[in-house]
Design an enzyme around this catalytic site. Structure first.
Site, PDB file in Angstrom:
ATOM      1  N   LYS A  93       0.841  -1.204   0.000  1.00 59.96           N
ATOM      2  CA  LYS A  93       0.000   0.000   0.000  1.00 59.96           C
ATOM      3  C   LYS A  93       0.877   1.255   0.000  1.00 59.96           C
ATOM      4  O   LYS A  93       0.597   2.222  -0.706  1.00 59.96           O
ATOM      5  CB  LYS A  93      -0.947  -0.028   1.214  1.00 59.96           C
ATOM      6  CG  LYS A  93      -2.061  -1.052   1.029  1.00 59.96           C
ATOM      7  CD  LYS A  93      -2.829  -1.383   2.298  1.00 59.96           C
ATOM      8  CE  LYS A  93      -3.771  -2.567   2.005  1.00 59.96           C
ATOM      9  NZ  LYS A  93      -4.460  -3.075   3.189  1.00 59.96           N
TER      10      LYS A  93
ATOM     11  N   ASP B 191     -11.276   2.294   3.334  1.00 57.67           N
ATOM     12  CA  ASP B 191     -11.521   0.856   3.194  1.00 57.67           C
ATOM     13  C   ASP B 191     -13.006   0.580   3.005  1.00 57.67           C
ATOM     14  O   ASP B 191     -13.390  -0.526   2.608  1.00 57.67           O
ATOM     15  CB  ASP B 191     -11.037   0.113   4.450  1.00 57.67           C
ATOM     16  CG  ASP B 191      -9.722  -0.603   4.233  1.00 57.67           C
ATOM     17  OD1 ASP B 191      -9.368  -0.842   3.062  1.00 57.67           O
ATOM     18  OD2 ASP B 191      -9.060  -0.928   5.225  1.00 57.67           O
TER      19      ASP B 191
ATOM     20  N   GLN C 267      -4.802  -1.776   9.322  1.00 58.41           N
ATOM     21  CA  GLN C 267      -4.606  -3.097   8.717  1.00 58.41           C
ATOM     22  C   GLN C 267      -5.197  -4.184   9.616  1.00 58.41           C
ATOM     23  O   GLN C 267      -4.891  -4.243  10.808  1.00 58.41           O
ATOM     24  CB  GLN C 267      -3.092  -3.326   8.481  1.00 58.41           C
ATOM     25  CG  GLN C 267      -2.760  -4.612   7.766  1.00 58.41           C
ATOM     26  CD  GLN C 267      -3.322  -4.663   6.336  1.00 58.41           C
ATOM     27  OE1 GLN C 267      -3.256  -3.684   5.593  1.00 58.41           O
ATOM     28  NE2 GLN C 267      -3.876  -5.794   5.961  1.00 58.41           N
TER      29      GLN C 267
END
Ligand code: NDP
Length: 280
Positions: A52, A119, A96
């Site tokens: 990422k 997200d 994460q």
């Protein structure tokens, strides 16, 4: 024999588009910043976080990296999220997953401002998706819609079957296919006669989390098969939830693992971050 849906190529196109739009913003002295938080040092998570950060660098975003120890108290993580919510220079916040077991993933996700939830996991964004309002959409299912559209695969009016009902893949996938006017069925571990249901599918999306679970017996001749799964076998080789070798001759199009859905997730994350900055 199936056409291979090339997630590497399509994700590269999307990142290129984001990069070009970022260059336009940069010319106006604007920046886009993604904050990435990792708790503990799970090796798979470290690889995802690294990818990422690399993608941010490639498209011209700034990335802020927070690597917290495994034993970080939940309250400390929540207060970092609140601080990042307040920062004007931060456009996206990503925590994460998975988190260590002493931390409630749900509490942490719900603490992220819905406007920075790139997200797309916050309950407000999930709700927006289900009522058809604009919001952040989870990156993996959003990427699958892009794969289908950019491969010229029609969704409207077709039988779409999603195997798996997780909040991050299965459910949002079904909502997006419905938004595209597919006729959608969701299957899960209690589905009876799974093969009968999956064999109805013109478009079959598999997110079941079990290596090579879907064999040719589950697939109608000419179906489009999208494999979300990622697993490493005993030889350290990647494979998906679909038994590629048996399904390939039966399908009209199929995503490989690696190089199918996986690269799309990060490309859509970049796209969501850009959107967050543009909406500011
Ligand atoms: P989850 O484990 O959260 O969900 C799995 C789903 O599969 C559940 O809904 C479960 O049903 C269903 N299921 C399990 N066994 C069966 C069965 N025998 N028959 C029918 N349905 C079954 O997984 P995720 O959705 O998070 O992920 C799925 C896969 O995708 C994993 O391999 C994961 O690694 C991968 N993944 C890949 C990403 C990428 O970027 N490519 C991103 C995210 C995930 P029930 O609800 O009844 O338990």
């Amino acid at each position: 024999m199936a056409a291979i849906i090339d997630g590497k190529k399509i994700s590269a196109e999307i990142k290129e588009e984001v990069k070009q739009k970022m260059a336009v913003l940069a010319a106006k002295n604007k920046t886009v910043t993604l904050a990435v938080i990792q708790v503990g040092n799970d090796p798979a998570s470290s690889v995802y976080v690294g990818n990422k950060k690399k993608a941010c660098e490639y498209v011209g975003f700034c990335s802020l990296s927070y690597e917290l120890p495994e034993n970080t108290p939940q309250e400390e993580l929540l207060s970092l999220v609140r601080e990042l919510n307040e920062r004007k220079d931060v456009d996206g916040i990503l925590v994460q997953l998975p988190l260590p077991s002493h931390i409630s993933e749900d509490k942490v996700i719900q603490a992220i401002s819905p406007d920075k939830d790139v997200d797309g996991f916050h309950i407000q964004n999930a709700g927006r998706l289900f009522v058809g309002e604009s919001g952040f959409v989870p990156c993996t299912p959003a990427g699958i819609i892009e794969l289908l559209k950019r491969s010229g695969i029609e969704i409207c009016g077709r039988e779409c079957v999603v195997v798996g009902r997780s909040n991050i893949v299965g459910k949002p996938m079904a909502a997006l296919l419905l938004q595209e006017n597919g006729t959608v069925t969701i299957c899960h571990s209690r589905t009876k006669n799974l093969t009968e249901v999956t064999k109805r599918a013109d478009i079959l999306v598999v997110a079941v989390g079990k290596p090579k679970f879907i064999t040719a017996d589950y697939v109608k001749e000419g179906a489009v098969v999208i494999d979300v799964g990622i697993h490493r076998n005993a030889q350290n080789k990647l494979c998906g939830d679909v038994d590629f070798d048996s399904v390939f001759p039966r399908a009209s199009a199929i995503t490989p693992v690696p190089g199918g859905v996986g690269p799309m997730t990060i490309a859509m994350l970049m796209s969501n971050c850009l959107r967050s900055a543009e909406q500011k």
